[in-house]
Structures are given as structure tokens and as C-alpha cells.
Scaffold this motif. Sequence first.
Motif, PDB file in Angstrom:
ATOM      1  N   GLU A   1      94.580  23.153  93.258  1.00 53.01           N
ATOM      2  CA  GLU A   1      93.561  22.497  94.081  1.00 53.01           C
ATOM      3  C   GLU A   1      92.959  23.562  94.999  1.00 53.01           C
TER       4      GLU A   1
ATOM      5  N   THR B   1      96.888  19.166  85.522  1.00 46.64           N
ATOM      6  CA  THR B   1      96.633  20.181  84.502  1.00 46.64           C
ATOM      7  C   THR B   1      96.963  19.616  83.127  1.00 46.64           C
TER       8      THR B   1
ATOM      9  N   GLY C   1      96.825  25.429  87.042  1.00 37.61           N
ATOM     10  CA  GLY C   1      95.852  24.582  87.723  1.00 37.61           C
ATOM     11  C   GLY C   1      96.177  24.518  89.198  1.00 37.61           C
TER      12      GLY C   1
ATOM     13  N   ASP D   1      91.056  16.330  89.317  1.00 36.20           N
ATOM     14  CA  ASP D   1      91.705  15.488  90.311  1.00 36.20           C
ATOM     15  C   ASP D   1      92.838  14.725  89.629  1.00 36.20           C
TER      16      ASP D   1
ATOM     17  N   VAL E   1      96.126  18.083  92.057  1.00 41.16           N
ATOM     18  CA  VAL E   1      95.534  18.600  90.817  1.00 41.16           C
ATOM     19  C   VAL E   1      96.359  18.106  89.633  1.00 41.16           C
TER      20      VAL E   1
ATOM     21  N   ALA F   1      91.791  21.467  84.504  1.00 36.61           N
ATOM     22  CA  ALA F   1      92.278  21.068  85.817  1.00 36.61           C
ATOM     23  C   ALA F   1      91.335  19.982  86.328  1.00 36.61           C
TER      24      ALA F   1
ATOM     25  N   VAL G   1      88.989  22.086  92.222  1.00 34.88           N
ATOM     26  CA  VAL G   1      90.113  22.473  91.374  1.00 34.88           C
ATOM     27  C   VAL G   1      89.695  23.658  90.528  1.00 34.88           C
TER      28      VAL G   1
END
Length: 222
Positions: free
Chosen positions: A150, A72, A148, A39, A70, A37, A181
Amino acid sequence: FIKHVGAGGDTTLGTSAAIAVPAAGVAAGNTLIVTVAMDPAAGTVSCGDSQGNVYTKDADVPNGTGTAGVRTVVFSATMTTALGAGDTVSVSFPTVAAKGVSVDEFAGLAPSPGLDQSALAIGTSTTPSSGFTAATSQASELLLGAIGAETESTQPLVAGPSYTALVPGSSGGAGAPGSNVTIVPEFRGVAATGSFAAGATLQVPRPWAVALVTYRAAAAPG
């Protein structure tokens, strides 16, 4: 499932993250699955290790842009060369602050690329879900969900029904949820073909990106 290899993450601006292999190592012929995960910055994400094993990117699902949201990503590799203590598994990506990585070892899977089906979804809620895959091509498969979100590590994700949660990777527990994350991998073995979904539960609504990847089991000798 054989064992958890390692997990980590941080909020330091950078372009890579490395997970150290423990003393038990990773056996040749087994499969590493790496869940990430980060940004949701645009750009190439790749994975490798210090022994040169080749990793396949099996899923990549972004929710948001820049530092808001996020992304993933899921990688897998059959270990042509075993890993030992002192080796590392590394993920490279565009410059990001928040990132979390988890690495797990499985046995009995078809050599990579062993990917069969996948389902990807994004949203903002307390109930992240991949949606359903197309029908799997064989009865015996591993379902690997990568959840994933945030959020920070102090707001845990609870694995979905019938799934076993693995050790999460997180950027940490300090600061606001929007600056962190967390990736929670989960798995399930199935013995019949079908369409499958993976999900989890969050304590509060947060942006999420979920991937479910199904991997074929190796054919029995004979």
C-alpha cells in the motif's frame, strides 16, 4: 524471461483493469504471468485475455479490508493462442479504487498449471518477505515473487537479493501512500531443489502482501 508485456493502474473506482499487448505480441506456447496489487476488497478476482487463453490463479493474499491495506494476486497462463497488437489482458475484481497490474512473458515453463510451490505472507514494515516455500519438486524452476504494498509509485520497492525486478504496476504517484498500491514482480531461476523465499525493501514501513510462486521448467525433449 522473454519480455515485459505491459503495466498499468489507477485510483478510479471500477471492477476491471486492462493491459494492451504491444506490437511484438506474445508467442503461442509461452507463459504469461500477471501480478496484481489492489485494495483488499473481498470477492472473486479473475484474469483473461481477448483470445480466450485460460488463466490459473496461483496466489491470492489480502492484508486488510476495504480500502485499507493491499491484496496481491498472481495468475499464469500458457498461450494456447498467440496474442498480437490490439489484444488485451484483463483483470476483473470487486469494486475497488486503487489497483496496479504488471504482465510479463516467459518461455521454457511447463504448461499451465505449472505451479509447484508457493509461500504467502503479510505484514507492515520496510522488509516484506514471503517466508519459505516447501521444497521444490524439481531442480529447474522459475521463482516469481509478487511484492504488493500500500504505497505510491514515488516510494519504490527494491528487489530482494538474487532477484531481478520487473516493471512495476502502480495506481499512481498522486495522493497519500494509503490511497495507492504498487505491485513489483521479481524473478529468479534456480537449478537445484530447495526451499525459497522472496522479499524486497521499502523506503518507509507500509502494509504489504507478498506471494512467492515457483513454476516448473518444461522437461527437456528426449
